[in-house]
Motif scaffolding. Structure first.
Motif, PDB file in Angstrom:
ATOM      1  N   ARG A 179       0.866  -1.187   0.000  1.00  0.00           N
ATOM      2  CA  ARG A 179       0.000   0.000   0.000  1.00  0.00           C
ATOM      3  C   ARG A 179       0.892   1.223   0.000  1.00  0.00           C
ATOM      4  O   ARG A 179       1.667   1.441   0.951  1.00  0.00           O
ATOM      5  CB  ARG A 179      -0.928  -0.001   1.211  1.00  0.00           C
ATOM      6  CG  ARG A 179      -1.994   1.100   1.161  1.00  0.00           C
ATOM      7  CD  ARG A 179      -3.117   0.818   2.142  1.00  0.00           C
ATOM      8  NE  ARG A 179      -4.192   1.789   2.064  1.00  0.00           N
ATOM      9  CZ  ARG A 179      -5.162   1.784   1.151  1.00  0.00           C
ATOM     10  NH1 ARG A 179      -5.160   0.850   0.230  1.00  0.00           N
ATOM     11  NH2 ARG A 179      -6.097   2.702   1.157  1.00  0.00           N
ATOM     12  N   MET A 180       0.780   2.024  -1.064  1.00  0.00           N
ATOM     13  CA  MET A 180       1.684   3.160  -1.223  1.00  0.00           C
ATOM     14  C   MET A 180       0.905   4.401  -1.638  1.00  0.00           C
ATOM     15  O   MET A 180      -0.229   4.321  -2.133  1.00  0.00           O
ATOM     16  CB  MET A 180       2.759   2.837  -2.260  1.00  0.00           C
ATOM     17  CG  MET A 180       3.686   1.714  -1.842  1.00  0.00           C
ATOM     18  SD  MET A 180       5.088   1.492  -2.965  1.00  0.00           S
ATOM     19  CE  MET A 180       4.264   0.811  -4.400  1.00  0.00           C
ATOM     20  N   ALA A 181       1.546   5.541  -1.450  1.00  0.00           N
ATOM     21  CA  ALA A 181       0.934   6.818  -1.799  1.00  0.00           C
ATOM     22  C   ALA A 181       0.986   7.026  -3.308  1.00  0.00           C
ATOM     23  O   ALA A 181       2.015   6.788  -3.944  1.00  0.00           O
ATOM     24  CB  ALA A 181       1.649   7.965  -1.086  1.00  0.00           C
ATOM     25  N   THR A 182      -0.130   7.469  -3.859  1.00  0.00           N
ATOM     26  CA  THR A 182      -0.167   7.809  -5.281  1.00  0.00           C
ATOM     27  C   THR A 182       0.100   9.293  -5.509  1.00  0.00           C
ATOM     28  O   THR A 182       0.817   9.672  -6.426  1.00  0.00           O
ATOM     29  CB  THR A 182      -1.521   7.438  -5.892  1.00  0.00           C
ATOM     30  OG1 THR A 182      -2.561   8.181  -5.231  1.00  0.00           O
ATOM     31  CG2 THR A 182      -1.796   5.955  -5.710  1.00  0.00           C
ATOM     32  N   THR A 183      -0.490  10.131  -4.661  1.00  0.00           N
ATOM     33  CA  THR A 183      -0.266  11.574  -4.733  1.00  0.00           C
ATOM     34  C   THR A 183      -0.278  12.153  -3.328  1.00  0.00           C
ATOM     35  O   THR A 183      -0.906  11.601  -2.421  1.00  0.00           O
ATOM     36  CB  THR A 183      -1.352  12.288  -5.571  1.00  0.00           C
ATOM     37  OG1 THR A 183      -2.639  11.997  -5.027  1.00  0.00           O
ATOM     38  CG2 THR A 183      -1.306  11.853  -7.028  1.00  0.00           C
ATOM     39  N   VAL A 184       0.399  13.287  -3.156  1.00  0.00           N
ATOM     40  CA  VAL A 184       0.403  14.038  -1.901  1.00  0.00           C
ATOM     41  C   VAL A 184       0.090  15.489  -2.243  1.00  0.00           C
ATOM     42  O   VAL A 184       0.659  16.050  -3.183  1.00  0.00           O
ATOM     43  CB  VAL A 184       1.766  13.939  -1.184  1.00  0.00           C
ATOM     44  CG1 VAL A 184       1.754  14.755   0.102  1.00  0.00           C
ATOM     45  CG2 VAL A 184       2.111  12.482  -0.891  1.00  0.00           C
TER      46      VAL A 184
ATOM     47  N   ARG B 143       0.718  18.977   1.901  1.00  0.00           N
ATOM     48  CA  ARG B 143       1.116  17.717   2.532  1.00  0.00           C
ATOM     49  C   ARG B 143       0.119  17.257   3.588  1.00  0.00           C
ATOM     50  O   ARG B 143       0.452  16.421   4.439  1.00  0.00           O
ATOM     51  CB  ARG B 143       2.520  17.822   3.148  1.00  0.00           C
ATOM     52  CG  ARG B 143       3.598  18.238   2.157  1.00  0.00           C
ATOM     53  CD  ARG B 143       4.980  18.145   2.754  1.00  0.00           C
ATOM     54  NE  ARG B 143       5.346  16.768   3.026  1.00  0.00           N
ATOM     55  CZ  ARG B 143       5.833  15.917   2.120  1.00  0.00           C
ATOM     56  NH1 ARG B 143       5.987  16.306   0.873  1.00  0.00           N
ATOM     57  NH2 ARG B 143       6.151  14.692   2.457  1.00  0.00           N
ATOM     58  N   LEU B 144      -1.109  17.773   3.546  1.00  0.00           N
ATOM     59  CA  LEU B 144      -2.121  17.382   4.520  1.00  0.00           C
ATOM     60  C   LEU B 144      -3.000  16.235   4.016  1.00  0.00           C
ATOM     61  O   LEU B 144      -3.702  15.604   4.807  1.00  0.00           O
ATOM     62  CB  LEU B 144      -3.000  18.583   4.877  1.00  0.00           C
ATOM     63  CG  LEU B 144      -2.301  19.738   5.591  1.00  0.00           C
ATOM     64  CD1 LEU B 144      -3.286  20.875   5.863  1.00  0.00           C
ATOM     65  CD2 LEU B 144      -1.663  19.272   6.892  1.00  0.00           C
ATOM     66  N   THR B 145      -2.978  15.982   2.715  1.00  0.00           N
ATOM     67  CA  THR B 145      -3.833  14.954   2.134  1.00  0.00           C
ATOM     68  C   THR B 145      -2.996  14.010   1.272  1.00  0.00           C
ATOM     69  O   THR B 145      -2.253  14.457   0.397  1.00  0.00           O
ATOM     70  CB  THR B 145      -4.944  15.570   1.272  1.00  0.00           C
ATOM     71  OG1 THR B 145      -5.699  16.497   2.059  1.00  0.00           O
ATOM     72  CG2 THR B 145      -5.867  14.493   0.735  1.00  0.00           C
ATOM     73  N   THR B 146      -3.127  12.709   1.538  1.00  0.00           N
ATOM     74  CA  THR B 146      -2.427  11.689   0.772  1.00  0.00           C
ATOM     75  C   THR B 146      -3.435  10.699   0.206  1.00  0.00           C
ATOM     76  O   THR B 146      -4.346  10.267   0.911  1.00  0.00           O
ATOM     77  CB  THR B 146      -1.416  10.932   1.648  1.00  0.00           C
ATOM     78  OG1 THR B 146      -0.457  11.856   2.170  1.00  0.00           O
ATOM     79  CG2 THR B 146      -0.684   9.869   0.836  1.00  0.00           C
ATOM     80  N   THR B 147      -3.283  10.377  -1.070  1.00  0.00           N
ATOM     81  CA  THR B 147      -4.120   9.372  -1.719  1.00  0.00           C
ATOM     82  C   THR B 147      -3.349   8.055  -1.764  1.00  0.00           C
ATOM     83  O   THR B 147      -2.188   8.029  -2.188  1.00  0.00           O
ATOM     84  CB  THR B 147      -4.497   9.801  -3.147  1.00  0.00           C
ATOM     85  OG1 THR B 147      -5.142  11.076  -3.099  1.00  0.00           O
ATOM     86  CG2 THR B 147      -5.428   8.794  -3.788  1.00  0.00           C
ATOM     87  N   TRP B 148      -4.013   6.958  -1.320  1.00  0.00           N
ATOM     88  CA  TRP B 148      -3.359   5.660  -1.202  1.00  0.00           C
ATOM     89  C   TRP B 148      -3.967   4.655  -2.184  1.00  0.00           C
ATOM     90  O   TRP B 148      -5.131   4.776  -2.569  1.00  0.00           O
ATOM     91  CB  TRP B 148      -3.494   5.102   0.217  1.00  0.00           C
ATOM     92  CG  TRP B 148      -2.965   6.012   1.273  1.00  0.00           C
ATOM     93  CD1 TRP B 148      -3.649   6.983   1.946  1.00  0.00           C
ATOM     94  CD2 TRP B 148      -1.622   6.058   1.779  1.00  0.00           C
ATOM     95  NE1 TRP B 148      -2.828   7.622   2.839  1.00  0.00           N
ATOM     96  CE2 TRP B 148      -1.582   7.075   2.768  1.00  0.00           C
ATOM     97  CE3 TRP B 148      -0.467   5.329   1.508  1.00  0.00           C
ATOM     98  CZ2 TRP B 148      -0.419   7.377   3.459  1.00  0.00           C
ATOM     99  CZ3 TRP B 148       0.683   5.626   2.196  1.00  0.00           C
ATOM    100  CH2 TRP B 148       0.713   6.638   3.159  1.00  0.00           C
ATOM    101  N   GLN B 149      -3.144   3.668  -2.543  1.00  0.00           N
ATOM    102  CA  GLN B 149      -3.632   2.595  -3.405  1.00  0.00           C
ATOM    103  C   GLN B 149      -2.769   1.360  -3.190  1.00  0.00           C
ATOM    104  O   GLN B 149      -1.592   1.465  -2.795  1.00  0.00           O
ATOM    105  CB  GLN B 149      -3.587   3.022  -4.876  1.00  0.00           C
ATOM    106  CG  GLN B 149      -4.271   2.059  -5.831  1.00  0.00           C
ATOM    107  CD  GLN B 149      -4.415   2.643  -7.231  1.00  0.00           C
ATOM    108  OE1 GLN B 149      -4.527   3.852  -7.406  1.00  0.00           O
ATOM    109  NE2 GLN B 149      -4.394   1.774  -8.216  1.00  0.00           N
TER     110      GLN B 149
END
Length: 224
Positions: free
Chosen positions: A173-178, A182-188
């Motif tokens: 599970r890794m970050a796709t965008t930040v 830097r308050l919001t991270t999208t994970w996939q």
């Protein structure tokens, strides 16, 4: 589909897994968010939320010892000359996993690919893969054609969770965008193999038939 294949080499790189706070667990492959940050450094834009394909591998790994100087959010332990006081919540020593000899290949489909490959030839900011000291070197840029594939060589390609069923794959599970603040991270969830796999059935993938290192290399175009 017309795309640009861009290859990089980093002597040393380290990708901390943010899902394990308080410990320095490392990822074996750069997250897509890190790669998009690399592209943003080249163009000079705050973000580059582009579609891309990627494959990555490293020649070795190790553990380094680093000194951390965390800054307290409430200002109770300010940094002076880049250092903070030792003690609870202050300066501390931690082990940091790192990768050596990192090889990264990106596939950037047009129209963004043409724009990005021009920027990578003359980047606005230094190209780094992760931390500020992890300098990355651009080694090759080629124009390629990606063909839809039902079977392809997976090896070290990064794939979505439903991209294939190779038994050697591990789920990360890794970050796709930040976000810029830097308050919001999208994970996939992604599949990645640390060993060569050969050809396997693939889902919703392309193949690069001109890749010099692997015939019929699988490519998954990953959305931000």
């Amino acid at each position: 589909m017309t795309a640009w294949r861009v290859q990089f080499y980093a002597p040393v790189a380290s990708f901390r897994d943010p899902l394990f706070p308080g410990v320095t667990r490392g990822l074996p492959v750069p997250p897509p968010s890190t790669v998009r940050g690399l592209l943003a450094a080249a163009t000079g834009r705050p973000v580059e939320p582009v579609v891309l394909g990627m494959a990555a591998r490293s020649e070795g790994a190790g553990i380094d010892t680093e000194t951390y100087h965390p800054i307290a959010a409430d200002g109770t332990n300010p940094a002076i000359g880049g250092r903070v006081r030792a003690g609870k919540g202050g300066m501390t020593i931690r082990d940091r996993p790192f990768l050596a000899g990192v090889h990264l290949t990106l596939w950037l489909p047009d129209p963004d690919g043409s724009r990005l490959q021009k920027a990578l030839r003359r980047p606005r900011w230094p190209l780094r893969l992760g931390r500020s000291q992890d300098v990355v070197h651009l080694t090759a840029i080629s124009r390629v054609t990606l063909e839809p594939a039902e079977t392809a060589v997976i090896d070290h390609a990064l794939a979505p969770a439903d991209g294939h069923r190779a038994p050697l794959a591990h789920l990360y599970r890794m970050a796709t965008t930040v976000s810029v603040d830097r308050l919001t991270t999208t994970w996939q969830d992604y599949l990645w193999c640390d060993e060569p796999t050969g050809a396997h059935p693939v889902h919703d993938a392309y193949r690069d038939t001109t890749y010099p290192e692997k015939d019929d290399q699988a490519v998954w175009l990953l959305n931000p």
